[in-house]
Design an enzyme around this catalytic site. Sequence first.
Site, short mmCIF file in Angstrom:
data_model
loop_
_atom_site.label_atom_id
_atom_site.label_comp_id
_atom_site.label_asym_id
_atom_site.label_seq_id
_atom_site.Cartn_x
_atom_site.Cartn_y
_atom_site.Cartn_z
CG ASP A 146 0.58 9.94 -19.38
OD1 ASP A 146 0.27 10.39 -18.27
OD2 ASP A 146 0.98 8.77 -19.54
CD GLU B 144 -7.23 10.55 -5.65
OE1 GLU B 144 -8.07 9.64 -5.72
OE2 GLU B 144 -6.01 10.35 -5.62
CB CYS C 42 -1.87 11.75 -0.86
SG CYS C 42 -2.22 11.97 -2.62
CB ALA D 152 -13.48 8.56 14.61
N GLY D 153 -12.96 6.62 12.11
CA GLY D 153 -13.42 5.46 11.35
C GLY D 153 -12.29 4.52 11.07
#
Length: 414
Positions: free
Chosen positions: A12, A133, A241, A233-234
């Site tokens: 990295d 995730e 992403c 639903a929410g």
Amino acid sequence: MAEIGHEVLGIDVDPDKIAALRAGRVPFYEPGLEELLAKHVATGRLRFTTSYEEVAEFGEVHFSCVGTPQSPGGNAADLRHVDAVIENLAPLLAGRNALVVGKSTVPVGTAERLAAMLPEGTELAWNPEFLREGFAVEDTLRPDRLVFGVRSTAAEARLRAVYAPVISNGTPVVVTDFPTAELVKTSANAFLATKISFINAMAEVCEATGADVTLLAEALSHDTRIGGRFLRAGVGFGGGCLPKDIRAFMARAGELGVDQALTFLREVDHINMRRRSRVVDLAREAAGGSFLGRRIAVLGAAFKPDSDDIRDSPALNVAAQIQLQGGNVSVYDPKAMDNARKSFPTLAYATSAENTLGQADVVLHLTEWQEFRDLDPAVLRDMVARPYIIDGRNALDAERWRAAGWTYRALGRP
Ligand code: UGA
């Protein structure tokens, strides 16, 4: 890769991340990952560096796993990290017969461009990543499928060898060309986003008719052609992403002259953003028509549970909108507090769910952590100014909260 038996050297550009990883610390929250990291730092199969020379010397197969965020000020994918990997690595690979494998979510056509940047004898393969995730370890060791975008049987054979222990568990492999491999990933995320916005559109209709979207989704899910997953639903989808991927996909389709094929994704995006406004509207109504002088408690900051990722988080977006409209907002999340504080420094943060609720006029449940499901509404009843909760994730037990004296409201339900 270390867990399935390989010798791995990770690179990295951020020396702080490398120092943390060497010490066995994962610089973000992901269940099960720290244990796996510690295990293979100990076995010596997993090491870290900041030196491209070292990785070029070391690796036969190089996985490029960098992010492709939304461009600042635009919808297209920002490919600067993807390009930087190849620009740094390519000159060091001459004469090494290496395989470079792209995992990033990229606009279709990127792999072909990158392949042309590699030296003679170095091949490229495109092997999109599908992990979620919160389930990263599980999804990596037992993926639904592997997609190998390759230009030669030699590249395919090398990828099959790398993934042999995963393939032998029965994981299907689909071998494609570059553009198909790139498109599999973008279209998978576009489909998932569409499924969520579909059910959220049904939630809008349910709200206008008194129907219950959770029962609707349950009934739909018994049709195996539809299936039940991604029909919750929410407050809608967020994260690093789905939102940026559908926008980058539309931008790329525009460049390719097929933008009409993807105009429906604009609607998917709009439905999704409308759900956030809907929660703000419900909260304002619950607060008596204005947020001024009102205390609003927000449970959740991460874009989903079991993650500390706050990128495009619906919870923080709603919290920020309410603060802008004069509300006194207090946020609590089990893991995402540090990230939330950095990006939204003007919001107030509490040290526990109970603390965030103190004297609240309205409580918003916006990230469905198990910790919030386990809260006892009868105990919390006495801590708030008014027992009013809006469940933005349809994840709490409505009957239990109502029985404890709360006004419970949810999206898409009476
Ligand atoms: C997503 C895809 O699911 C992965 O397959 C993909 O590899 C990944 O993007 C990626 O491109 O790297 P992720 O962003 O980790 O994974 O999270 P999801 O589980 O897809 O959830 C995305 C958002 O949708 C969350 O905000 C979640 O709360 C929301 N969601 C999900 C719903 O609102 N309803 C649902 O039914 C499901």
